[in-house]
Design a protein around this motif. Structure first.
Motif, PDB file in Angstrom:
ATOM      1  N   ASP A  58       1.189  -0.792  -0.162  1.00 48.21           N
ATOM      2  CA  ASP A  58      -0.028  -0.198  -0.294  1.00 48.21           C
ATOM      3  C   ASP A  58       0.813   1.856  -0.380  1.00 48.21           C
ATOM      4  O   ASP A  58       1.057   2.392   0.905  1.00 48.21           O
ATOM      5  N   TYR A  59       1.141   2.062  -1.059  1.00 45.41           N
ATOM      6  CA  TYR A  59       2.531   2.584  -1.333  1.00 45.41           C
ATOM      7  C   TYR A  59       1.779   4.083  -1.002  1.00 45.41           C
ATOM      8  O   TYR A  59       2.194   4.781  -0.707  1.00 45.41           O
ATOM      9  N   CYS A  60       0.137   4.206  -1.694  1.00 45.88           N
ATOM     10  CA  CYS A  60      -0.267   5.450  -1.503  1.00 45.88           C
ATOM     11  C   CYS A  60      -0.266   6.009  -0.821  1.00 45.88           C
ATOM     12  O   CYS A  60      -1.325   7.294  -0.535  1.00 45.88           O
ATOM     13  N   TYR A  81       3.150   2.918  -8.985  1.00 41.88           N
ATOM     14  CA  TYR A  81       1.777   3.378  -8.549  1.00 41.88           C
ATOM     15  C   TYR A  81       1.125   4.893  -8.812  1.00 41.88           C
ATOM     16  O   TYR A  81      -0.059   5.109  -8.838  1.00 41.88           O
ATOM     17  N   LYS A 133       1.067   5.135 -12.221  1.00 38.66           N
ATOM     18  CA  LYS A 133       0.803   5.033 -13.328  1.00 38.66           C
ATOM     19  C   LYS A 133       1.328   4.641 -14.781  1.00 38.66           C
ATOM     20  O   LYS A 133       1.114   5.220 -15.469  1.00 38.66           O
ATOM     21  N   LYS A 167      -6.521  -3.436  -5.312  1.00 39.33           N
ATOM     22  CA  LYS A 167      -5.956  -2.871  -5.409  1.00 39.33           C
ATOM     23  C   LYS A 167      -6.287  -2.087  -6.971  1.00 39.33           C
ATOM     24  O   LYS A 167      -6.230  -0.756  -6.607  1.00 39.33           O
ATOM     25  N   MET A 198      -6.472   2.200  -6.861  1.00 36.89           N
ATOM     26  CA  MET A 198      -6.187   3.012  -8.172  1.00 36.89           C
ATOM     27  C   MET A 198      -6.577   3.639  -8.474  1.00 36.89           C
ATOM     28  O   MET A 198      -5.857   4.293  -9.665  1.00 36.89           O
TER      29      MET A 198
END
Length: 186
Positions: free
Chosen positions: A9-11, A46, A48, A145, A149
């Motif tokens: 969960d990088y965001c 992340y 995109k 996921k 996103m």
């Protein structure tokens, strides 16, 4: 390892652009820092920007050509861009190094399936299942996921695939209906 990297969960609570700038500045001091290069690739993914992340992973593979995780993630990035032949190539190279990777077999099966090679897809899925991999849960993980996103069409595909595996889950059915309506309104 690949599964952890993909579903990280990088965001949450991070300004990706400012962290990207910091990492790029640090890489000016040491352009071969594996940890920083991986972080930059994750940020790009992340954001995109899979094509840019591919460039970073290609550099990582030049630095560590026998790193199965790097090869698998590069395969995944090509898979994300619907470039199945390249995805298949890198998944297979990864499995040549680390043959006990059920998640990579699962992704390889997906790539073969998208590429129209059903027999190879089934063989890959069989290997994943043999290695005790839960394909249903993997599709749900991808669906969530993609939804997080904002990639609703991809999320919908994954929810539908999970529902086809086990159509007893009313919550998944309702999620599919909701996402279809959301796409119609968009």
């Amino acid at each position: 390892m690949l599964r952890t990297e993909i579903f990280k969960d990088y965001c949450v609570n991070k300004d990706l652009s400012s962290r990207e700038e910091e990492v790029r500045m640090l890489l000016l001091e040491n352009s071969t820092d594996i940890k920083l290069l991986r972080e930059l690739a994750a940020i790009l993914y992340y954001k995109k920007e899979a094509k840019e992340a591919i460039k970073i992973y290609e550099k990582l593979i030049r630095l560590e050509p026998e790193n199965a995780d790097f090869l698998a993630f590069l395969g995944y990035l090509y898979y994300e861009l619907d470039i199945e032949p390249k995805a298949i190539e890198y998944f297979n190279r990864s499995l040549d190094i680390a043959p006990d990777a059920p998640f990579v077999y699962f992704l390889l099966g997906n790539a073969y399936s998208r590429n129209g090679d059903v027999i190879s897809a089934i063989k890959s899925y069989d290997f994943a299942i043999f290695l005790d991999f839960d394909i249903y849960t993997a599709h749900l993980d991808f669906a969530k996921k993609y939804e997080d996103m904002g990639r609703i069409p991809r999320a919908l595909k994954e929810y539908i695939t999970a529902y086809e595996i086990d159509p007893r889950d009313e919550e998944i059915k309702n999620k599919i209906i909701f996402l279809k309506k959301e796409l119609e309104c968009a």
